[in-house]
Design a protein around this motif. Structure first.
Motif, PDB file in Angstrom:
ATOM      1  N   ALA A  92       1.027  -1.008  -0.179  1.00  0.00           N
ATOM      2  CA  ALA A  92       0.455   0.081  -0.471  1.00  0.00           C
ATOM      3  C   ALA A  92       1.403   1.573  -0.465  1.00  0.00           C
ATOM      4  O   ALA A  92       0.418   2.557  -0.881  1.00  0.00           O
ATOM      5  CB  ALA A  92      -0.956  -0.142   1.169  1.00  0.00           C
ATOM      6  N   SER A  93       1.910   1.105   0.360  1.00  0.00           N
ATOM      7  CA  SER A  93       3.069   2.370   0.864  1.00  0.00           C
ATOM      8  C   SER A  93       3.921   2.270  -0.231  1.00  0.00           C
ATOM      9  O   SER A  93       4.882   3.499  -0.631  1.00  0.00           O
ATOM     10  CB  SER A  93       3.626   2.332   2.370  1.00  0.00           C
ATOM     11  N   ASP A  94       4.198   1.279  -1.494  1.00  0.00           N
ATOM     12  CA  ASP A  94       5.499   1.393  -2.019  1.00  0.00           C
ATOM     13  C   ASP A  94       4.960   1.990  -2.988  1.00  0.00           C
ATOM     14  O   ASP A  94       4.874   0.717  -4.286  1.00  0.00           O
ATOM     15  CB  ASP A  94       5.934   0.045  -1.776  1.00  0.00           C
ATOM     16  N   ARG A  95       5.193   3.008  -3.199  1.00  0.00           N
ATOM     17  CA  ARG A  95       4.905   4.177  -4.975  1.00  0.00           C
ATOM     18  C   ARG A  95       6.395   3.132  -5.036  1.00  0.00           C
ATOM     19  O   ARG A  95       6.353   3.322  -7.133  1.00  0.00           O
ATOM     20  CB  ARG A  95       5.123   4.884  -4.186  1.00  0.00           C
ATOM     21  N   ALA A  96       7.209   2.994  -5.224  1.00  0.00           N
ATOM     22  CA  ALA A  96       8.390   2.902  -6.266  1.00  0.00           C
ATOM     23  C   ALA A  96       8.667   1.311  -7.255  1.00  0.00           C
ATOM     24  O   ALA A  96       7.865   1.506  -8.190  1.00  0.00           O
ATOM     25  CB  ALA A  96       9.896   2.773  -5.366  1.00  0.00           C
ATOM     26  N   SER A  97       7.838   0.053  -6.288  1.00  0.00           N
ATOM     27  CA  SER A  97       7.729  -0.990  -6.636  1.00  0.00           C
ATOM     28  C   SER A  97       6.578  -0.761  -7.526  1.00  0.00           C
ATOM     29  O   SER A  97       6.610  -1.516  -9.097  1.00  0.00           O
ATOM     30  CB  SER A  97       7.768  -2.179  -5.862  1.00  0.00           C
ATOM     31  N   ARG A  98       5.423   0.036  -7.510  1.00  0.00           N
ATOM     32  CA  ARG A  98       4.276  -0.519  -8.008  1.00  0.00           C
ATOM     33  C   ARG A  98       4.600   0.818  -8.901  1.00  0.00           C
ATOM     34  O   ARG A  98       3.586   0.172 -10.801  1.00  0.00           O
ATOM     35  CB  ARG A  98       2.990   0.514  -7.304  1.00  0.00           C
ATOM     36  N   SER A  99       5.130   1.243  -9.461  1.00  0.00           N
ATOM     37  CA  SER A  99       5.881   2.870 -10.075  1.00  0.00           C
ATOM     38  C   SER A  99       6.553   2.055 -11.435  1.00  0.00           C
ATOM     39  O   SER A  99       5.887   2.447 -12.247  1.00  0.00           O
ATOM     40  CB  SER A  99       6.350   3.895 -10.017  1.00  0.00           C
ATOM     41  N   LEU A 100       7.166   1.355 -10.901  1.00  0.00           N
ATOM     42  CA  LEU A 100       8.265   0.528 -11.961  1.00  0.00           C
ATOM     43  C   LEU A 100       6.953  -0.934 -12.744  1.00  0.00           C
ATOM     44  O   LEU A 100       7.453  -1.524 -13.321  1.00  0.00           O
ATOM     45  CB  LEU A 100       9.038  -0.432 -11.325  1.00  0.00           C
ATOM     46  N   GLY A 101       5.765  -1.000 -12.399  1.00  0.00           N
ATOM     47  CA  GLY A 101       4.636  -1.738 -12.545  1.00  0.00           C
ATOM     48  C   GLY A 101       4.850  -2.954 -11.759  1.00  0.00           C
ATOM     49  O   GLY A 101       4.627  -4.514 -12.242  1.00  0.00           O
ATOM     50  N   MET A 102       5.957  -3.517 -11.129  1.00  0.00           N
ATOM     51  CA  MET A 102       5.750  -4.736 -10.398  1.00  0.00           C
ATOM     52  C   MET A 102       5.056  -5.263 -10.398  1.00  0.00           C
ATOM     53  O   MET A 102       4.362  -4.529  -9.481  1.00  0.00           O
ATOM     54  CB  MET A 102       6.703  -5.028  -9.047  1.00  0.00           C
ATOM     55  N   GLU A 103       4.763  -6.861  -9.715  1.00  0.00           N
ATOM     56  CA  GLU A 103       3.434  -7.268  -9.436  1.00  0.00           C
ATOM     57  C   GLU A 103       3.985  -8.607  -8.004  1.00  0.00           C
ATOM     58  O   GLU A 103       5.163  -9.203  -8.438  1.00  0.00           O
ATOM     59  CB  GLU A 103       2.913  -8.058 -10.332  1.00  0.00           C
ATOM     60  N   LEU A 104       2.372  -8.585  -7.115  1.00  0.00           N
ATOM     61  CA  LEU A 104       3.628  -9.091  -6.037  1.00  0.00           C
ATOM     62  C   LEU A 104       2.638 -10.832  -6.194  1.00  0.00           C
ATOM     63  O   LEU A 104       1.657 -10.730  -6.728  1.00  0.00           O
ATOM     64  CB  LEU A 104       3.345  -8.689  -4.496  1.00  0.00           C
ATOM     65  N   VAL A 105       3.553 -11.314  -6.348  1.00  0.00           N
ATOM     66  CA  VAL A 105       2.605 -12.736  -7.278  1.00  0.00           C
ATOM     67  C   VAL A 105       2.869 -13.962  -5.757  1.00  0.00           C
ATOM     68  O   VAL A 105       1.485 -14.145  -5.786  1.00  0.00           O
ATOM     69  CB  VAL A 105       3.811 -13.561  -8.502  1.00  0.00           C
ATOM     70  N   ASP A 106       3.416 -13.761  -5.214  1.00  0.00           N
ATOM     71  CA  ASP A 106       3.012 -14.510  -3.977  1.00  0.00           C
ATOM     72  C   ASP A 106       3.962 -14.521  -2.947  1.00  0.00           C
ATOM     73  O   ASP A 106       5.068 -13.184  -2.978  1.00  0.00           O
ATOM     74  CB  ASP A 106       3.629 -15.633  -4.404  1.00  0.00           C
ATOM     75  N   VAL A 107       3.382 -14.425  -1.451  1.00  0.00           N
ATOM     76  CA  VAL A 107       4.643 -14.118  -0.332  1.00  0.00           C
ATOM     77  C   VAL A 107       3.971 -15.381   0.375  1.00  0.00           C
ATOM     78  O   VAL A 107       3.314 -15.338   0.953  1.00  0.00           O
ATOM     79  CB  VAL A 107       3.739 -12.645   0.111  1.00  0.00           C
ATOM     80  N   GLY A 108       5.023 -15.667   2.012  1.00  0.00           N
ATOM     81  CA  GLY A 108       4.610 -16.768   2.995  1.00  0.00           C
ATOM     82  C   GLY A 108       5.860 -16.586   3.805  1.00  0.00           C
ATOM     83  O   GLY A 108       6.808 -15.547   3.634  1.00  0.00           O
ATOM     84  N   PRO A 109       5.401 -16.879   4.440  1.00  0.00           N
ATOM     85  CA  PRO A 109       6.967 -16.557   5.946  1.00  0.00           C
ATOM     86  C   PRO A 109       8.489 -16.911   5.151  1.00  0.00           C
ATOM     87  O   PRO A 109       8.779 -18.303   4.691  1.00  0.00           O
ATOM     88  CB  PRO A 109       6.459 -17.802   7.064  1.00  0.00           C
ATOM     89  N   GLY A 110       9.434 -16.439   5.227  1.00  0.00           N
ATOM     90  CA  GLY A 110      10.188 -16.265   4.739  1.00  0.00           C
ATOM     91  C   GLY A 110      10.065 -15.576   3.406  1.00  0.00           C
ATOM     92  O   GLY A 110      11.517 -16.535   2.462  1.00  0.00           O
ATOM     93  N   ARG A 111       9.884 -15.758   2.052  1.00  0.00           N
ATOM     94  CA  ARG A 111       9.806 -15.508   1.170  1.00  0.00           C
ATOM     95  C   ARG A 111       8.332 -15.082   0.741  1.00  0.00           C
ATOM     96  O   ARG A 111       8.150 -14.266   0.980  1.00  0.00           O
ATOM     97  CB  ARG A 111       9.777 -17.465   0.596  1.00  0.00           C
ATOM     98  N   ALA A 112       9.159 -14.425  -0.876  1.00  0.00           N
ATOM     99  CA  ALA A 112       8.390 -14.108  -1.482  1.00  0.00           C
ATOM    100  C   ALA A 112       9.099 -13.844  -3.104  1.00  0.00           C
ATOM    101  O   ALA A 112      10.063 -14.474  -3.203  1.00  0.00           O
ATOM    102  CB  ALA A 112       8.099 -12.383  -1.488  1.00  0.00           C
TER     103      ALA A 112
END
Length: 143
Positions: free
Chosen positions: A17-37
Motif C-alpha cells: 500500500a505504501s510502496d510507490r516505487a515498486s508499483r510505479s515500475l509495474g511490479m506485481e506481488l505474485v506470492d508471499v509466505g513466511p520468509g519468502r516472496a
C-alpha cells in the motif's frame, strides 16, 4: 491466533500500500509466505539502457523488492543492511522478470535472503540480501 501465512499476507498488503516505487515500475506481488516472496516485472521501453538491454539497476530494484517482502513477512519492520548482485545474463525489452526471494537464515534481528531473478528458464541475476530488524510493525498485532 493468526497463521504465519496470514501474517505474511497482511504484512505484504501493508507494505504494498505504501510502496510507490515498486508499483510505479509495474511490479506485481505474485506470492508471499513466511520468509519468502515472488515479485514480477516486465522490462518496458523506459527500462532499457544505451546498450539496448534492461538496466541492471532496475533488475536490482526488482530483486530488492522481493527481498523486502520476504524479510518483512513476520510483521517486524526490517530493512536491508547489505546486499550484492551478480548479473548473469542480459534482459531485453519485453522480458518478464520474476524474482524469487527465499530466507536462508534468521538469527536474532539479522537475516540472510537469496533472490534469484529469471526470465523464463534463464537466470539473469543472483542477489544476496542481509537484513536487520528495526523497531515497529507493519500492522497492529491485536487486530
Amino acid at each position: 491466533m493468526r497463521s504465519p501465512q496470514e501474517t505474511a499476507r497482511r504484512a505484504a498488503e501493508a507494505m504494498w500500500a505504501s510502496d510507490r516505487a515498486s508499483r510505479s515500475l509495474g511490479m506485481e506481488l505474485v506470492d508471499v509466505g513466511p520468509g519468502r516472496a515472488t515479485v514480477r516485472m516486465t522490462v518496458r521501453e523506459d527500462m532499457v539502457n544505451g546498450h539496448a538491454i534492461g538496466h541492471g539497476g532496475l533488475t536490482f530494484t526488482l530483486a530488492d523488492s522481493a527481498f523486502a517482502f520476504a524479510c518483512n513477512s513476520y510483521n517486524r519492520s526490517t530493512v536491508a543492511a547489505a546486499c550484492d548482485i551478480r548479473f548473469l545474463a542480459p534482459t531485453r525489452l519485453g522480458d518478464v522478470l520474476v524474482a524469487e526471494a527465499v530466507e536462508r537464515s534468521r538469527n536474532g534481528r539479522d537475516g540472510v535472503y537469496e533472490v534469484t531473478v529469471r526470465t523464463g528458464q534463464t537466470v539473469v541475476a543472483e542477489f544476496i540480501g542481509r537484513s536487520k530488524e528495526i523497531r515497529g510493525r507493519l500492522f497492529p498485532e491485536e487486530d
